[in-house]
Every structure is written in C-alpha cells, then in structure tokens.
Motif scaffolding. Structure first.
Motif, PDB file in Angstrom:
ATOM      1  N   SER A  40       0.815  -1.222   0.000  1.00 20.17           N
ATOM      2  CA  SER A  40       0.000   0.000   0.000  1.00 20.17           C
ATOM      3  C   SER A  40       0.845   1.268   0.000  1.00 20.17           C
ATOM      4  CB  SER A  40      -0.924   0.010   1.216  1.00 20.17           C
ATOM      5  OG  SER A  40      -0.169  -0.071   2.417  1.00 20.17           O
ATOM      6  N   CYS A  41       2.152   1.117   0.174  1.00 16.63           N
ATOM      7  CA  CYS A  41       3.065   2.258   0.191  1.00 16.63           C
ATOM      8  C   CYS A  41       3.809   2.372  -1.136  1.00 16.63           C
ATOM      9  CB  CYS A  41       4.087   2.110   1.314  1.00 16.63           C
ATOM     10  SG  CYS A  41       3.409   2.224   2.967  1.00 16.63           S
ATOM     11  N   ASP A  42       4.026   3.602  -1.575  1.00 17.22           N
ATOM     12  CA  ASP A  42       4.813   3.820  -2.781  1.00 17.22           C
ATOM     13  C   ASP A  42       6.301   3.638  -2.515  1.00 17.22           C
ATOM     14  OD1 ASP A  42       2.547   4.418  -4.277  1.00 17.22           O
ATOM     15  OD2 ASP A  42       2.642   6.553  -3.777  1.00 17.22           O
ATOM     16  N   VAL A  43       6.714   3.827  -1.264  1.00 22.38           N
ATOM     17  CA  VAL A  43       8.131   3.751  -0.895  1.00 22.38           C
ATOM     18  C   VAL A  43       8.479   2.327  -0.482  1.00 22.38           C
ATOM     19  CG1 VAL A  43       9.922   4.649   0.636  1.00 22.38           C
ATOM     20  CG2 VAL A  43       8.080   6.155  -0.146  1.00 22.38           C
ATOM     21  N   ARG A  44       9.455   1.729  -1.123  1.00 22.40           N
ATOM     22  CA  ARG A  44       9.885   0.388  -0.741  1.00 22.40           C
ATOM     23  C   ARG A  44      10.715   0.457   0.540  1.00 22.40           C
ATOM     24  NH1 ARG A  44       8.680  -3.530  -4.591  1.00 22.40           N
ATOM     25  NH2 ARG A  44       8.783  -4.815  -2.701  1.00 22.40           N
ATOM     26  N   SER A  45      10.776  -0.654   1.221  1.00 17.98           N
ATOM     27  CA  SER A  45      11.408  -0.670   2.549  1.00 17.98           C
ATOM     28  C   SER A  45      12.874  -0.248   2.506  1.00 17.98           C
ATOM     29  CB  SER A  45      11.273  -2.058   3.165  1.00 17.98           C
ATOM     30  OG  SER A  45      11.943  -3.035   2.373  1.00 17.98           O
ATOM     31  N   TRP A  46      13.598  -0.671   1.475  1.00 17.64           N
ATOM     32  CA  TRP A  46      15.024  -0.337   1.420  1.00 17.64           C
ATOM     33  C   TRP A  46      15.230   1.156   1.168  1.00 17.64           C
ATOM     34  CZ3 TRP A  46      12.644  -4.213  -1.355  1.00 17.64           C
ATOM     35  CH2 TRP A  46      12.264  -3.916  -2.679  1.00 17.64           C
ATOM     36  N   ASP A  47      14.316   1.778   0.422  1.00 15.83           N
ATOM     37  CA  ASP A  47      14.416   3.229   0.235  1.00 15.83           C
ATOM     38  C   ASP A  47      14.092   3.963   1.536  1.00 15.83           C
ATOM     39  OD1 ASP A  47      15.065   3.128  -2.553  1.00 15.83           O
ATOM     40  OD2 ASP A  47      12.964   2.698  -2.993  1.00 15.83           O
ATOM     41  N   GLY A  48      13.090   3.468   2.262  1.00 17.40           N
ATOM     42  CA  GLY A  48      12.783   4.054   3.561  1.00 17.40           C
ATOM     43  C   GLY A  48      13.922   3.880   4.541  1.00 17.40           C
ATOM     44  N   ALA A  49      14.552   2.698   4.523  1.00 19.31           N
ATOM     45  CA  ALA A  49      15.689   2.453   5.413  1.00 19.31           C
ATOM     46  C   ALA A  49      16.869   3.349   5.043  1.00 19.31           C
ATOM     47  CB  ALA A  49      16.096   0.986   5.356  1.00 19.31           C
ATOM     48  N   GLY A  50      17.028   3.605   3.741  1.00 22.41           N
ATOM     49  CA  GLY A  50      18.092   4.507   3.319  1.00 22.41           C
ATOM     50  C   GLY A  50      17.898   5.898   3.894  1.00 22.41           C
ATOM     51  N   LEU A  51      16.654   6.370   3.937  1.00 20.63           N
ATOM     52  CA  LEU A  51      16.359   7.667   4.549  1.00 20.63           C
ATOM     53  C   LEU A  51      16.568   7.616   6.060  1.00 20.63           C
ATOM     54  CD1 LEU A  51      15.344  10.557   4.440  1.00 20.63           C
ATOM     55  CD2 LEU A  51      12.998   9.676   4.408  1.00 20.63           C
ATOM     56  N   ALA A  52      16.149   6.519   6.687  1.00 20.33           N
ATOM     57  CA  ALA A  52      16.297   6.384   8.141  1.00 20.33           C
ATOM     58  C   ALA A  52      17.763   6.438   8.565  1.00 20.33           C
ATOM     59  CB  ALA A  52      15.645   5.093   8.622  1.00 20.33           C
ATOM     60  N   LYS A  53      18.654   5.975   7.689  1.00 16.66           N
ATOM     61  CA  LYS A  53      20.078   5.976   8.036  1.00 16.66           C
ATOM     62  C   LYS A  53      20.685   7.378   8.066  1.00 16.66           C
ATOM     63  CE  LYS A  53      23.067   2.902   6.819  1.00 16.66           C
ATOM     64  NZ  LYS A  53      23.452   2.309   8.139  1.00 16.66           N
ATOM     65  N   LYS A  54      19.937   8.372   7.619  1.00 17.71           N
ATOM     66  CA  LYS A  54      20.390   9.752   7.793  1.00 17.71           C
ATOM     67  C   LYS A  54      20.338  10.159   9.260  1.00 17.71           C
ATOM     68  CE  LYS A  54      18.707  12.907   5.144  1.00 17.71           C
ATOM     69  NZ  LYS A  54      17.723  13.711   4.371  1.00 17.71           N
ATOM     70  N   TYR A  55      19.509   9.454  10.035  1.00 17.15           N
ATOM     71  CA  TYR A  55      19.285   9.819  11.434  1.00 17.15           C
ATOM     72  C   TYR A  55      19.741   8.748  12.418  1.00 17.15           C
ATOM     73  CZ  TYR A  55      16.441  13.252   9.027  1.00 17.15           C
ATOM     74  OH  TYR A  55      16.025  14.251   8.182  1.00 17.15           O
ATOM     75  N   PHE A  56      19.793   7.505  11.960  1.00 20.57           N
ATOM     76  CA  PHE A  56      20.186   6.397  12.833  1.00 20.57           C
ATOM     77  C   PHE A  56      21.309   5.600  12.170  1.00 20.57           C
ATOM     78  CE2 PHE A  56      15.978   7.492  14.205  1.00 20.57           C
ATOM     79  CZ  PHE A  56      15.988   7.289  15.580  1.00 20.57           C
ATOM     80  N   LYS A  57      22.202   5.123  12.997  1.00 14.59           N
ATOM     81  CA  LYS A  57      23.320   4.330  12.473  1.00 14.59           C
ATOM     82  C   LYS A  57      22.823   3.065  11.797  1.00 14.59           C
ATOM     83  CE  LYS A  57      27.704   2.227  13.876  1.00 14.59           C
ATOM     84  NZ  LYS A  57      28.621   1.952  15.026  1.00 14.59           N
ATOM     85  N   GLU A  58      21.751   2.487  12.332  1.00 15.15           N
ATOM     86  CA  GLU A  58      21.209   1.253  11.784  1.00 15.15           C
ATOM     87  C   GLU A  58      19.770   1.472  11.328  1.00 15.15           C
ATOM     88  OE1 GLU A  58      22.069  -2.381  14.204  1.00 15.15           O
ATOM     89  OE2 GLU A  58      22.883  -0.919  15.602  1.00 15.15           O
ATOM     90  N   ALA A  59      19.422   0.828  10.233  1.00 16.87           N
ATOM     91  CA  ALA A  59      18.040   0.778   9.762  1.00 16.87           C
ATOM     92  C   ALA A  59      17.866  -0.561   9.058  1.00 16.87           C
ATOM     93  CB  ALA A  59      17.732   1.922   8.820  1.00 16.87           C
ATOM     94  N   VAL A  60      16.775  -1.240   9.359  1.00 11.98           N
ATOM     95  CA  VAL A  60      16.575  -2.607   8.877  1.00 11.98           C
ATOM     96  C   VAL A  60      15.318  -2.678   8.002  1.00 11.98           C
ATOM     97  CG1 VAL A  60      16.214  -5.018   9.531  1.00 11.98           C
ATOM     98  CG2 VAL A  60      17.714  -3.563  10.906  1.00 11.98           C
ATOM     99  N   PRO A  61      15.474  -2.855   6.693  1.00 15.31           N
ATOM    100  CA  PRO A  61      14.295  -3.017   5.842  1.00 15.31           C
ATOM    101  C   PRO A  61      13.745  -4.437   5.912  1.00 15.31           C
ATOM    102  CG  PRO A  61      16.277  -3.137   4.507  1.00 15.31           C
ATOM    103  CD  PRO A  61      16.722  -2.855   5.920  1.00 15.31           C
ATOM    104  N   HIS A  62      12.415  -4.559   5.844  1.00 15.42           N
ATOM    105  CA  HIS A  62      11.780  -5.865   5.708  1.00 15.42           C
ATOM    106  C   HIS A  62      11.796  -6.246   4.226  1.00 15.42           C
ATOM    107  CE1 HIS A  62       9.113  -5.288   9.544  1.00 15.42           C
ATOM    108  NE2 HIS A  62      10.327  -4.812   9.695  1.00 15.42           N
ATOM    109  N   LEU A  63      12.108  -7.487   3.942  1.00 19.38           N
ATOM    110  CA  LEU A  63      12.075  -8.000   2.574  1.00 19.38           C
ATOM    111  C   LEU A  63      11.068  -9.133   2.502  1.00 19.38           C
ATOM    112  CD1 LEU A  63      15.900  -8.143   1.774  1.00 19.38           C
ATOM    113  CD2 LEU A  63      14.321  -6.235   1.468  1.00 19.38           C
ATOM    114  N   ARG A  64      10.092  -8.995   1.620  1.00 18.66           N
ATOM    115  CA  ARG A  64       9.065 -10.015   1.421  1.00 18.66           C
ATOM    116  C   ARG A  64       9.621 -11.091   0.486  1.00 18.66           C
ATOM    117  NH1 ARG A  64       3.640  -8.848   0.904  1.00 18.66           N
ATOM    118  NH2 ARG A  64       3.885  -9.380  -1.296  1.00 18.66           N
ATOM    119  N   ALA A  65       9.788 -12.299   0.990  1.00 21.91           N
ATOM    120  CA  ALA A  65      10.407 -13.363   0.196  1.00 21.91           C
ATOM    121  C   ALA A  65       9.680 -13.578  -1.127  1.00 21.91           C
ATOM    122  CB  ALA A  65      10.440 -14.664   0.996  1.00 21.91           C
TER     123      ALA A  65
END
Length: 247
Positions: A40-65
């Motif tokens: 339901s989101c236009d932003v994929r998890s890895w792109d969101g995690a990439g943005l989160a890493k601007k603020y946190f050392k770690e960011a973990v995207p969920h990957l749907r197998a």
C-alpha cells in the motif's frame, strides 16, 4: 546490551522524516528503525531504510520473500550497498490483493540462503510468528531459518508475559527482538484474535495505559536477560507511546 528497535511505515515521506527526527531528538533509548515493505506504500522498505540511516546508524528493511525470484540474482544488491544497509529482516510476506502484482513461490529460507551466498556481509534476521501454529512447529521453522543463515529473530507482538517467557526458554542463546504492539480498540482486538489467532490475557484492556505498562514490562524483561525489544506503534500516536514506554 539491550537494543530497542521501532517500526516506522513510510506512507508519507515528509511525515516519515518528521517521525525520524522526533524519535532521534527525544527518545535516545531507540537504537534503530525497522521499515516494513507494504504494497500500500509507494516507498519500498530499502528506500525508507536509506532515509532512516540519515538519522540512525542502523536501519533494517523488511524483505518479502515472495517478491523475489530466488533463481535470479537479488535485484536490490546495489540499492543496499548505496544506502549502506548492513542488516535486513526476511519475512514470507502476505499475498497481494490483486493479481497485477508479481509474486513468486519463494519462501523466507530461500532468500535467507541467497544472502548467505551472495551478500554474506549483510546480517539477516528472520521472523517468528508464535501464533500461526504449535510451538513445536514454529521451533522447526526457526531451526530451518538458522540453518539457512539467519543470525537473529524478530517476533510477532506478544500480549502475555507468560507466553513470552515460554518462548524465551525455547530461544535461549539466540538473538531475539521481542515484539510489542499497542492494541487500542475492540476492532483491533477482533482483528488480532481472528486474523492472527492471538489469545489475550484475562487482564488485557485496549487502552494506551495498559499497553504502555505491558511494553515497559517487556523492556524490563529484555534488559534483565540481555535481550532486545521491537516496538510496533501501528495504530498508536508514535511519540506519546514511545515516551510512555521508554522515558
């Protein structure tokens, strides 16, 4: 040392970034952000995690197998490298609501194994769903994921300390993030009961106060046992909930 992960959904990039800034500024106990991959989101998890890493050392995207063809090279290799993502959480994923979205008969162990073979530098976490079947059957899935290369686990939300302690005995020695999520309405209670097979304890109340108190108990348990916590404020206002649990 106990780590605290918080799940944030990047439904709106501006709101998502505001939430990242607020958590970073006001809740120092939060160590990193988990980013689900929702159709339901236009932003994929890895792109969101990439943005989160601007603020946190770690960011973990969920990957749907089921989104990946395990017979082909992982198509997000370059993205993970570009964003400096060193950890991922592999889950099965729910089938799409329409047939216009391409999925594959891929299971989580297929993708966990591919990371072990193609990107061994990335730490792979796997999911635990303590409600989908018996404890014995879930333990078997956990062991298979370990053999495939999983290095740690994130659970579905717990609502009963007695049940959590049973799983703590089962998972002794493994790196585990105990899931907690506030349930704040009768409708949500019905969803968790009927969709996810949750049995709530007798004293459960769908109030913010009950849910904050329970989350604090899980955090205390994790700190006492050198384990970790995964907070999922799905329906709650994020900052009041996190402040109540962690401040």
């Amino acid at each position: 040392m106990t780590k605290i992960a918080v799940e944030l959904v990047p439904r709106d990039i501006a709101v998502f970034e505001d939430e990242l800034k607020a958590i970073k500024a006001d809740i120092p106990a939060v160590d990193f952000i988990n980013v689900p991959d929702l159709l339901s989101c236009d932003v994929r998890s890895w792109d969101g995690a990439g943005l989160a890493k601007k603020y946190f050392k770690e960011a973990v995207p969920h990957l749907r197998a089921m989104d990946f063809d395990f017979t082909q090279e992982m198509p997000i290799k370059d993205k993970l490298k570009e964003y400096g993502i060193n950890e991922v959480l592999v889950i099965e994923g729910d089938p799409p609501q329409t047939m216009t979205y391409q999925v594959y008969p891929t299971v989580s162990t297929d993708i966990i194994k591919k990371f072990s073979e193609e990107m061994p530098q990335i730490k792979v976490y796997a999911g635990i769903d303590q409600y989908r079947s018996s404890i014995k059957e879930e333990e078997y899935r956990i062991r298979r994921k370990i053999l495939a290369g999983a290095k740690g686990f994130f659970t579905q939300p717990f609502f009963d300390m007695r049940y959590l302690e049973m799983y703590a005995d089962l998972l002794d020695g493994l790196e585990v993030y105990w899931g907690v999520s506030p349930v704040l309405s009768a409708r949500s209670v019905s969803y968790w009961r009927n969709k996810n097979n949750v049995i709530f304890p007798k004293n459960f109340e769908p109030t913010l106060e009950w849910n904050i108190d329970f989350a604090r108990r899980v955090v205390d348990f994790a700190r006492a046992h050198n384990q970790n916590v995964y907070l999922m404020p799905i329906k709650a206002k994020i900052m009041p909930y996190l402040e109540g649990v962690l401040k």
